[in-house]
Enzyme design. Structure first.
Site, PDB file in Angstrom:
ATOM      1  N   GLU A   1       0.822  -1.204   0.000  1.00 53.29           N
ATOM      2  CA  GLU A   1       0.000   0.000   0.000  1.00 53.29           C
ATOM      3  C   GLU A   1       0.861   1.261   0.000  1.00 53.29           C
ATOM      4  OE1 GLU A   1      -3.412   2.172   2.748  1.00 53.29           O
ATOM      5  OE2 GLU A   1      -3.231  -0.004   2.762  1.00 53.29           O
TER       6      GLU A   1
ATOM      7  N   LYS B   1      -7.373  -0.633  11.338  1.00 53.03           N
ATOM      8  CA  LYS B   1      -6.746  -1.090  10.095  1.00 53.03           C
ATOM      9  C   LYS B   1      -5.454  -0.315   9.861  1.00 53.03           C
ATOM     10  CE  LYS B   1      -6.069  -1.034   5.405  1.00 53.03           C
ATOM     11  NZ  LYS B   1      -5.273  -0.073   4.596  1.00 53.03           N
TER      12      LYS B   1
ATOM     13  N   ASP C   1       3.146 -14.729  11.702  1.00 52.22           N
ATOM     14  CA  ASP C   1       1.792 -15.025  11.204  1.00 52.22           C
ATOM     15  C   ASP C   1       0.901 -13.792  11.346  1.00 52.22           C
ATOM     16  OD1 ASP C   1      -0.689 -16.000  10.572  1.00 52.22           O
ATOM     17  OD2 ASP C   1      -0.490 -17.845  11.738  1.00 52.22           O
TER      18      ASP C   1
ATOM     19  N   HIS D   1      -1.412  10.567   0.670  1.00 48.15           N
ATOM     20  CA  HIS D   1      -1.582   9.243   0.078  1.00 48.15           C
ATOM     21  C   HIS D   1      -1.579   9.311  -1.443  1.00 48.15           C
ATOM     22  CE1 HIS D   1      -2.926   5.087  -0.207  1.00 48.15           C
ATOM     23  NE2 HIS D   1      -3.806   5.488  -1.118  1.00 48.15           N
TER      24      HIS D   1
END
Length: 449
Positions: free
Chosen positions: A86, A282, A298, A395
């Site tokens: 991202e 998130k 993991d 972004h």
């Protein structure tokens, strides 16, 4: 449809698997097969290592491996490896790290390192008789598993508390053994599951033979034995703090006090509103997962655990907190993180080994601190953008290169576009318009859908 079904796919060679898939599922089979095969590593020995990580592999799926420098954590400076696709995540974490570098850096403390495993079983007898025999059962469980726990105990770990959990009020006859484990520097999944399977065998043997549990003991049935990825007692706290006036420079438009209060309210919104909390958390996991992936831990287990932890009081909430009191700004997060630095893919994956090398070959507790601080840094950077310039400003500038590539811009067009959008809002439409207005560039956008 029948030709798209196959028996014995796993027995085919890698080339045969790829040929079959592209021939039956892709229109341009030859081009697709060549493109996918092109991601196979040139080093055959390394490719063999990668192939053993999973099943039915036909190629590799590369991910960007980036570095976020200037992380001052507990007095030590780190360059943090991050694997993520991202745009702006690594840049944002780096920006936050640099901001806090001059304000004392990040601090972290491991609150606990206990991991959990469960043996689920059914028994139709009186629960009181099971509780009466439990002390004997616990001794037998530890004795029978000693051959598995010996080495871990020498390293300071092993089996902790063993509890008998009665769930028969929710499901008739359902019980559980809940076992605490300490696995030192390993994540410990294989160790925990091996011990749990031994516990299962011991439990069934014990129940079948113990006089206090007859005649129902022979009816005790183990349903399953597995570690729990919910580890609310394997938690690290990461935090930053400074006097409010030292927040000067966090935002051009807001003074330190106004910035601190607006930031606090942004965190508070994520504590009271689950819709915001999911996006908020998130963002934390953008940082957490990137380091977890880089060290071959993991990330799926850590994500699942973190989200369960965020809802531990019955409502899904922010994993981070903020206070502004007595002139002190404090921002922190408590994160459950079951990670390891030995065993598993951390030793087998070459880049995972190098990631740990770059981090100074940390212990599991030190890695917990690094991961948590990276997640907090990412959260700080995202919130700072949200309450000031807005998330799209930074972004989309990071995403500009992807847009230009998608629209087929050449080298000169790319240089011109980067300069043009230096002080302008980036959007797909704006970039398309710029390229169309660029001399001799009218055909560029035809490459885009």
């Amino acid at each position: 449809m029948q030709e798209k079904i196959i028996s014995g796919f796993s027995k085919l060679t890698k080339a045969e698997k790829l040929t079959w898939v592209t021939r039956h599922y892709v229109a341009d089979a030859e081009a697709a097969a060549g493109e996918i095969a092109g991601f196979t590593h040139a080093d055959e020995r390394l490719q063999q290592v990668l192939d053993r990580f999973s099943e039915n592999t036909v190629a590799n799926y590369p991910m960007p491996f980036g570095i976020a420098p200037n992380f001052l954590i507990n007095g030590r400076v780190y360059a943090v490896p991050m694997v993520i696709e991202e745009s702006s995540v690594v840049a944002a974490a780096s920006s936050a790290a640099k901001f806090w570098l001059a304000r004392g850096g990040f601090k972290a403390e491991v609150l606990s390192t206990v991991k959990l495993g469960q043996v689920h079983f059914t028994w139709s007898g009186d629960p009181a008789r099971l509780r009466l025999a439990f002390a004997e059962l616990e001794s037998r469980l530890r004795l029978d598993a000693a051959y598995l726990t010996e080495n871990m105990e020498k390293r300071g770990g092993g089996v902790g508390q063993i509890e008998l959990i009665d769930l028969s009020d929710r499901e008739p006859g359902l019980f559980q053994l809940r076992i605490a484990f300490e696995t030192c520097d390993s994540m410990g999944a294989n160790f925990i599951n091996s011990v749990l399977e031994q516990f299962s065998a011991t439990l069934e043997e014990f129940a079948a033979a113990h006089p206090a549990l007859q005649p129902d003991g022979k009816d005790l049935v183990v349903i399953m034995a597995i570690l729990s990825n919910y580890t609310p007692e394997c938690v690290v706290r990461a935090y930053v703090e400074c006097p409010v006036d030292r927040l000067a420079g966090a935002c051009k438009e807001l003074g330190p006090a106004a910035f601190a209060e607006k930031f606090r309210k942004a965190v508070r919104i994520a504590q009271v509103d689950p819709y915001r909390a999911v996006t908020h958390n998130k963002g934390i996991f953008n940082g957490v997962d990137a380091v977890v992936l880089a060290t071959a831990n993991d990330f799926r287990a850590i994500e699942a655990c973190g989200h369960a932890y965020a809802a531990r009081d019955g409502q899904y909430r922010s994993l981070s907190n903020c206070t502004v009191e007595d002139g002190l700004f404090r921002f922190w997060a408590d994160l459950p993180l079951a990670v390891g630095t030995v065993g598993g893919l951390t030793n087998l994956h070459p880049l995972a080994r190098r990631s740990l090398d770059i981090l100074g070959n940390p212990s599991a507790e030190e890695l917990m601190a690094i991961v948590a601080c990276t997640g907090l840094a990412q959260n700080f950077a995202a919130l700072r953008s949200l309450i000031t310039t807005g998330i799209q400003s930074g972004h989309m500038k990071m995403h500009l290169a992807n847009i230009l590539h998608h629209l087929g811009a050449g080298e000169q067009e790319t240089r011109e576009a980067i300069e043009h959008f230096r002080d302008k809002t980036v959007s797909f439409a704006a970039v398309r318009e710029f390229l169309n207005s660029f001399s001799g560039n009218a055909g560029v956008v035809s490459k885009a859908p």
